[in-house]
Design a protein around this motif. Structure first.
Motif, PDB file in Angstrom:
ATOM      1  N   ARG A  25       0.836  -1.203   0.000  1.00 38.09           N
ATOM      2  CA  ARG A  25       0.000   0.000   0.000  1.00 38.09           C
ATOM      3  C   ARG A  25       0.867   1.247   0.000  1.00 38.09           C
ATOM      4  O   ARG A  25       0.606   2.200  -0.721  1.00 38.09           O
ATOM      5  N   ALA A  38      -0.049  -1.618  -9.936  1.00 36.19           N
ATOM      6  CA  ALA A  38      -1.350  -2.013 -10.472  1.00 36.19           C
ATOM      7  C   ALA A  38      -1.221  -3.197 -11.433  1.00 36.19           C
ATOM      8  O   ALA A  38      -2.109  -4.037 -11.512  1.00 36.19           O
ATOM      9  N   ARG A  43      -5.071  -4.179 -10.076  1.00 33.90           N
ATOM     10  CA  ARG A  43      -6.000  -3.096  -9.766  1.00 33.90           C
ATOM     11  C   ARG A  43      -5.320  -2.027  -8.938  1.00 33.90           C
ATOM     12  O   ARG A  43      -4.298  -2.255  -8.323  1.00 33.90           O
ATOM     13  N   HIS A  44      -5.972  -0.899  -8.872  1.00 33.57           N
ATOM     14  CA  HIS A  44      -5.541   0.202  -8.031  1.00 33.57           C
ATOM     15  C   HIS A  44      -5.687  -0.212  -6.560  1.00 33.57           C
ATOM     16  O   HIS A  44      -6.599  -0.954  -6.202  1.00 33.57           O
ATOM     17  N   LEU A  46      -6.762   1.301  -3.943  1.00 38.18           N
ATOM     18  CA  LEU A  46      -8.023   1.661  -3.299  1.00 38.18           C
ATOM     19  C   LEU A  46      -9.195   0.824  -3.803  1.00 38.18           C
ATOM     20  O   LEU A  46     -10.185   0.652  -3.101  1.00 38.18           O
ATOM     21  N   ASP A  47      -9.089   0.277  -5.006  1.00 36.47           N
ATOM     22  CA  ASP A  47     -10.160  -0.545  -5.571  1.00 36.47           C
ATOM     23  C   ASP A  47     -10.087  -2.001  -5.137  1.00 36.47           C
ATOM     24  O   ASP A  47     -11.069  -2.723  -5.248  1.00 36.47           O
ATOM     25  N   ASN A  48      -8.927  -2.438  -4.671  1.00 37.25           N
ATOM     26  CA  ASN A  48      -8.741  -3.845  -4.346  1.00 37.25           C
ATOM     27  C   ASN A  48      -7.844  -4.023  -3.116  1.00 37.25           C
ATOM     28  O   ASN A  48      -6.791  -4.636  -3.204  1.00 37.25           O
ATOM     29  N   SER A  51      -6.541  -7.719  -2.092  1.00 39.46           N
ATOM     30  CA  SER A  51      -5.427  -8.295  -2.831  1.00 39.46           C
ATOM     31  C   SER A  51      -4.094  -7.722  -2.354  1.00 39.46           C
ATOM     32  O   SER A  51      -3.102  -8.430  -2.245  1.00 39.46           O
ATOM     33  N   TYR A  52      -4.073  -6.444  -2.041  1.00 41.25           N
ATOM     34  CA  TYR A  52      -2.846  -5.836  -1.521  1.00 41.25           C
ATOM     35  C   TYR A  52      -2.510  -6.424  -0.159  1.00 41.25           C
ATOM     36  O   TYR A  52      -1.354  -6.664   0.158  1.00 41.25           O
TER      37      TYR A  52
END
Length: 69
Positions: A25, A38, A43-44, A46-48, A51-52
């Protein structure tokens, strides 16, 4: 990869971690190459966030047991 392995294996007697990514992050928010993070996660940040969290070594610190240089 070494930072991720620290929280997922105790197979080795020691690790050497140099300039590795500890928190995905933070990397996403601090690099000028946003496409790099990404691309790997798809993905970005904030969108995922799940996964991060799944791939970020910082979430597995409690499992770090191997000495690291």
């Amino acid at each position: 990869m070494i930072d991720w392995m620290l929280g997922h294996t105790q197979r080795f007697k020691a690790f050497v971690s140099h300039a590795g990514v500890f928190d995905l992050r933070s990397m996403f928010g601090s690099t000028e190459e946003l496409w790099f993070s990404a691309l790997g996660i798809q993905r970005h940040a904030l969108d995922n966030p799940e996964s991060y969290a799944k791939w970020s070594p910082s979430y597995f610190v409690k499992d770090f047991h191997t000495p690291t240089l």
